[in-house]
Design an enzyme around this catalytic site. Structure first.
Site, PDB file in Angstrom:
ATOM      1  N   GLY A  45      10.794   8.253  19.246  1.00 54.77           N
ATOM      2  CA  GLY A  45      11.889   7.317  18.997  1.00 54.77           C
ATOM      3  C   GLY A  45      13.171   8.089  18.760  1.00 54.77           C
ATOM      4  O   GLY A  45      13.140   9.308  18.537  1.00 54.77           O
ATOM      5  N   GLN A  50      21.588   9.343  15.152  1.00 53.06           N
ATOM      6  CA  GLN A  50      21.035  10.706  15.182  1.00 53.06           C
ATOM      7  C   GLN A  50      21.762  11.604  16.181  1.00 53.06           C
ATOM      8  O   GLN A  50      21.652  12.824  16.111  1.00 53.06           O
ATOM      9  CB  GLN A  50      19.528  10.682  15.509  1.00 53.06           C
ATOM     10  CG  GLN A  50      18.693  10.038  14.409  1.00 53.06           C
ATOM     11  CD  GLN A  50      17.229  10.055  14.732  1.00 53.06           C
ATOM     12  OE1 GLN A  50      16.729   9.194  15.452  1.00 53.06           O
ATOM     13  NE2 GLN A  50      16.505  11.037  14.227  1.00 53.06           N
ATOM     14  N   CYS A  94      10.665  13.136  11.472  1.00 57.18           N
ATOM     15  CA  CYS A  94      11.987  12.674  11.906  1.00 57.18           C
ATOM     16  C   CYS A  94      12.667  13.831  12.630  1.00 57.18           C
ATOM     17  O   CYS A  94      12.651  14.968  12.130  1.00 57.18           O
ATOM     18  CB  CYS A  94      12.828  12.255  10.692  1.00 57.18           C
ATOM     19  SG  CYS A  94      14.463  11.637  11.122  1.00 57.18           S
ATOM     20  N   LEU A  95      13.255  13.537  13.778  1.00 54.89           N
ATOM     21  CA  LEU A  95      13.910  14.604  14.552  1.00 54.89           C
ATOM     22  C   LEU A  95      15.139  15.131  13.814  1.00 54.89           C
ATOM     23  O   LEU A  95      15.600  16.230  14.111  1.00 54.89           O
ATOM     24  CB  LEU A  95      14.296  14.079  15.949  1.00 54.89           C
ATOM     25  CG  LEU A  95      13.105  13.667  16.824  1.00 54.89           C
ATOM     26  CD1 LEU A  95      13.582  13.047  18.133  1.00 54.89           C
ATOM     27  CD2 LEU A  95      12.174  14.848  17.106  1.00 54.89           C
ATOM     28  N   HIS A 136      11.084   2.646  11.368  1.00 58.66           N
ATOM     29  CA  HIS A 136      11.750   3.928  11.075  1.00 58.66           C
ATOM     30  C   HIS A 136      13.110   3.981  11.789  1.00 58.66           C
ATOM     31  O   HIS A 136      14.113   4.387  11.193  1.00 58.66           O
ATOM     32  CB  HIS A 136      10.827   5.057  11.561  1.00 58.66           C
ATOM     33  CG  HIS A 136      11.371   6.447  11.462  1.00 58.66           C
ATOM     34  ND1 HIS A 136      10.816   7.415  10.659  1.00 58.66           N
ATOM     35  CD2 HIS A 136      12.413   7.067  12.102  1.00 58.66           C
ATOM     36  CE1 HIS A 136      11.492   8.538  10.789  1.00 58.66           C
ATOM     37  NE2 HIS A 136      12.469   8.364  11.672  1.00 58.66           N
ATOM     38  N   GLU A 137      13.149   3.523  13.057  1.00 53.60           N
ATOM     39  CA  GLU A 137      14.401   3.593  13.837  1.00 53.60           C
ATOM     40  C   GLU A 137      15.437   2.584  13.320  1.00 53.60           C
ATOM     41  O   GLU A 137      16.630   2.903  13.240  1.00 53.60           O
ATOM     42  CB  GLU A 137      14.123   3.356  15.329  1.00 53.60           C
ATOM     43  CG  GLU A 137      13.176   4.353  15.984  1.00 53.60           C
ATOM     44  CD  GLU A 137      13.520   5.807  15.737  1.00 53.60           C
ATOM     45  OE1 GLU A 137      14.709   6.117  15.539  1.00 53.60           O
ATOM     46  OE2 GLU A 137      12.593   6.634  15.711  1.00 53.60           O
ATOM     47  N   HIS A 140      17.198   3.870  10.398  1.00 59.24           N
ATOM     48  CA  HIS A 140      18.305   4.789  10.752  1.00 59.24           C
ATOM     49  C   HIS A 140      19.619   4.009  10.929  1.00 59.24           C
ATOM     50  O   HIS A 140      20.682   4.492  10.554  1.00 59.24           O
ATOM     51  CB  HIS A 140      18.007   5.520  12.064  1.00 59.24           C
ATOM     52  CG  HIS A 140      17.229   6.797  11.912  1.00 59.24           C
ATOM     53  ND1 HIS A 140      17.669   7.863  11.169  1.00 59.24           N
ATOM     54  CD2 HIS A 140      16.037   7.190  12.448  1.00 59.24           C
ATOM     55  CE1 HIS A 140      16.787   8.855  11.243  1.00 59.24           C
ATOM     56  NE2 HIS A 140      15.782   8.470  12.008  1.00 59.24           N
TER      57      HIS A 140
END
Ligand code: K1U
Ligand code: ZN
Length: 173
Positions: A45, A50, A94-95, A136-137, A140
């Site tokens: 994702g 981000q 998480c990236l 999660h997205e 963000h």
């Protein structure tokens, strides 16, 4: 085009993102860049903040098996319209917080409404990893990271590690 992914802590990761007013060709290109960036990372994702764009746009592909066809999803202005009472726990990553993982408990299933790349409203119920990832997205887009679900000590420890990583990366250029 692959875009650089912001690393926590960064004020752009803490912002409430703005709704997308129109699914224009520029927004389509942004979504394409985000998918490329996500697959390159690799990740399952990615949310627009981000890559430093504070708009309500996320992409996902949680297909696991190598023999399964990919399923890239692009969601503009995603909204959770229903959450199950049943919860599930997943060890999230998480990236924007590389190499750090922690268990987070969330609703096991969610219904999500969004605008697709074609500009049309869509709705779907997600379960399993898809449900974890979409929540999660969407977090963000509201300036929330998975470490915000942890206790202050664990969160501080991870934040310090990320500050160190950013200093090292800045020195290496
Ligand atoms: O939003 C992000 O930072 C992407 C993140 C999504 C996510 C992972 C786990 C639980 C919830 C949400 C990632 O993709 S981290 C990388 C990752 O999970 C992964 C990478 C390669 C293969 C499989 C998974
Ligand atoms: Zn993340």
């Amino acid at each position: 085009m692959i875009r650089p992914i912001l690393i926590h802590p960064d004020p752009r990761l803490k912002k409430l993102c703005d709704p997308v007013a129109e699914v224009s060709s520029d927004m389509g290109k942004l979504a394409e860049d985000m998918l490329q960036t996500m697959y390159d990372a690799p990740g399952i994702g990615l949310a627009a903040p981000q890559i430093g764009v504070t708009k309500r746009l996320i992409v996902m592909d949680c297909v696991k098996g190598e023999n399964e066809a990919p399923r890239p999803l692009v969601l503009f202005n995603p909204e959770i319209t229903w959450s199950s009472e049943e919860l599930s726990t997943y060890e999230e990553g998480c990236l924007s917080i590389p190499d750090q993982y922690a268990e987070v408990q969330r609703p096991a299933e969610v219904r999500v409404r969004w605008i697709g790349l074609d500009g049309k409203l869509q709705e779907e119920q997600f379960s399993g990893l898809w449900a974890t990832c979409v929540q999660h997205e969407i977090d963000h887009l509201n300036g929330k990271l998975f470490i915000d679900y942890l206790g202050p000590l664990k969160r501080q420890l991870i934040t310090r590690k990320m500050e160190k990583l950013k200093r090292e990366r800045a020195r290496q250029g």
